[in-house]
Design a protein around this motif. Structure first.
Motif, PDB file in Angstrom:
ATOM      1  N   PHE A   7       0.826  -1.208   0.000  1.00  0.00           N
ATOM      2  CA  PHE A   7       0.000   0.000   0.000  1.00  0.00           C
ATOM      3  C   PHE A   7       0.863   1.261   0.000  1.00  0.00           C
ATOM      4  N   ILE A   8       1.900   1.274   0.834  1.00  0.00           N
ATOM      5  CA  ILE A   8       2.760   2.457   0.916  1.00  0.00           C
ATOM      6  C   ILE A   8       3.426   2.741  -0.424  1.00  0.00           C
ATOM      7  N   TRP A   9       3.994   1.720  -1.056  1.00  0.00           N
ATOM      8  CA  TRP A   9       4.682   1.926  -2.331  1.00  0.00           C
ATOM      9  C   TRP A   9       3.702   2.303  -3.442  1.00  0.00           C
ATOM     10  N   THR A  10       2.543   1.671  -3.465  1.00  0.00           N
ATOM     11  CA  THR A  10       1.543   2.023  -4.475  1.00  0.00           C
ATOM     12  C   THR A  10       1.091   3.464  -4.287  1.00  0.00           C
ATOM     13  N   PHE A  11       0.851   3.844  -3.048  1.00  0.00           N
ATOM     14  CA  PHE A  11       0.411   5.195  -2.735  1.00  0.00           C
ATOM     15  C   PHE A  11       1.454   6.223  -3.177  1.00  0.00           C
ATOM     16  N   LEU A  13       3.974   5.855  -5.396  1.00  0.00           N
ATOM     17  CA  LEU A  13       4.192   5.858  -6.844  1.00  0.00           C
ATOM     18  C   LEU A  13       3.036   6.502  -7.606  1.00  0.00           C
ATOM     19  N   VAL A  14       1.809   6.301  -7.138  1.00  0.00           N
ATOM     20  CA  VAL A  14       0.673   6.925  -7.813  1.00  0.00           C
ATOM     21  C   VAL A  14       0.696   8.437  -7.590  1.00  0.00           C
ATOM     22  N   HIS A  15       1.085   8.877  -6.402  1.00  0.00           N
ATOM     23  CA  HIS A  15       1.204  10.315  -6.169  1.00  0.00           C
ATOM     24  C   HIS A  15       2.279  10.922  -7.069  1.00  0.00           C
ATOM     25  N   MET A  16       3.392  10.227  -7.206  1.00  0.00           N
ATOM     26  CA  MET A  16       4.459  10.715  -8.073  1.00  0.00           C
ATOM     27  C   MET A  16       3.973  10.775  -9.525  1.00  0.00           C
ATOM     28  N   PHE A  31      -4.018  16.608  -4.092  1.00  0.00           N
ATOM     29  CA  PHE A  31      -3.652  15.517  -3.188  1.00  0.00           C
ATOM     30  C   PHE A  31      -4.815  14.562  -2.967  1.00  0.00           C
ATOM     31  N   LYS A  32      -6.012  15.091  -2.827  1.00  0.00           N
ATOM     32  CA  LYS A  32      -7.179  14.247  -2.557  1.00  0.00           C
ATOM     33  C   LYS A  32      -7.452  13.293  -3.723  1.00  0.00           C
ATOM     34  N   MET A  33      -7.399  13.810  -4.922  1.00  0.00           N
ATOM     35  CA  MET A  33      -7.662  12.967  -6.095  1.00  0.00           C
ATOM     36  C   MET A  33      -6.551  11.946  -6.287  1.00  0.00           C
ATOM     37  N   ALA A  34      -5.311  12.346  -6.044  1.00  0.00           N
ATOM     38  CA  ALA A  34      -4.194  11.409  -6.157  1.00  0.00           C
ATOM     39  C   ALA A  34      -4.317  10.301  -5.118  1.00  0.00           C
ATOM     40  N   SER A  35      -4.823  10.622  -3.932  1.00  0.00           N
ATOM     41  CA  SER A  35      -5.025   9.606  -2.898  1.00  0.00           C
ATOM     42  C   SER A  35      -6.108   8.613  -3.304  1.00  0.00           C
ATOM     43  N   ILE A  36      -7.167   9.119  -3.911  1.00  0.00           N
ATOM     44  CA  ILE A  36      -8.236   8.228  -4.396  1.00  0.00           C
ATOM     45  C   ILE A  36      -7.692   7.302  -5.480  1.00  0.00           C
ATOM     46  N   TYR A  37      -6.891   7.852  -6.389  1.00  0.00           N
ATOM     47  CA  TYR A  37      -6.262   7.030  -7.424  1.00  0.00           C
ATOM     48  C   TYR A  37      -5.334   5.986  -6.805  1.00  0.00           C
ATOM     49  N   GLY A  38      -4.599   6.372  -5.774  1.00  0.00           N
ATOM     50  CA  GLY A  38      -3.679   5.450  -5.105  1.00  0.00           C
ATOM     51  C   GLY A  38      -4.404   4.288  -4.450  1.00  0.00           C
ATOM     52  N   ILE A  39      -5.508   4.576  -3.782  1.00  0.00           N
ATOM     53  CA  ILE A  39      -6.293   3.513  -3.145  1.00  0.00           C
ATOM     54  C   ILE A  39      -6.899   2.598  -4.205  1.00  0.00           C
TER      55      ILE A  39
END
Length: 61
Positions: A7-11, A13-16, A31-39
């Motif tokens: 989860f940490i690495w996916t989160f 990498l998706v933010h990056m 940040f909010k949309m990137a977090s939704i994409y990460g999850i």
């Protein structure tokens, strides 16, 4: 523990990826949309890993 690190690495990498892609398109970083994409990406990774068969061991070859 592997789920936590996954989860940490996916989160991260998706933010990056969201930051770089938004920067290339001259869009604002959200940040909010990137977090939704990460999850969502992490859930997709979990689904794909549960569908794929486990690798064969050396004795089965």
């Amino acid at each position: 523990m592997k789920y936590l690190w996954g989860f940490i690495w996916t989160f991260i990498l998706v933010h990056m990826l969201t930051y770089v892609a938004g920067s290339m398109l001259s869009a604002e970083y959200d940040f909010k949309m990137a977090s939704i994409y990460g999850i969502g990406a992490y859930i997709l990774v979990l689904i794909i890993s549960s569908i794929l068969p486990a690798p064969a061991s050396a004795e089965e070859h």
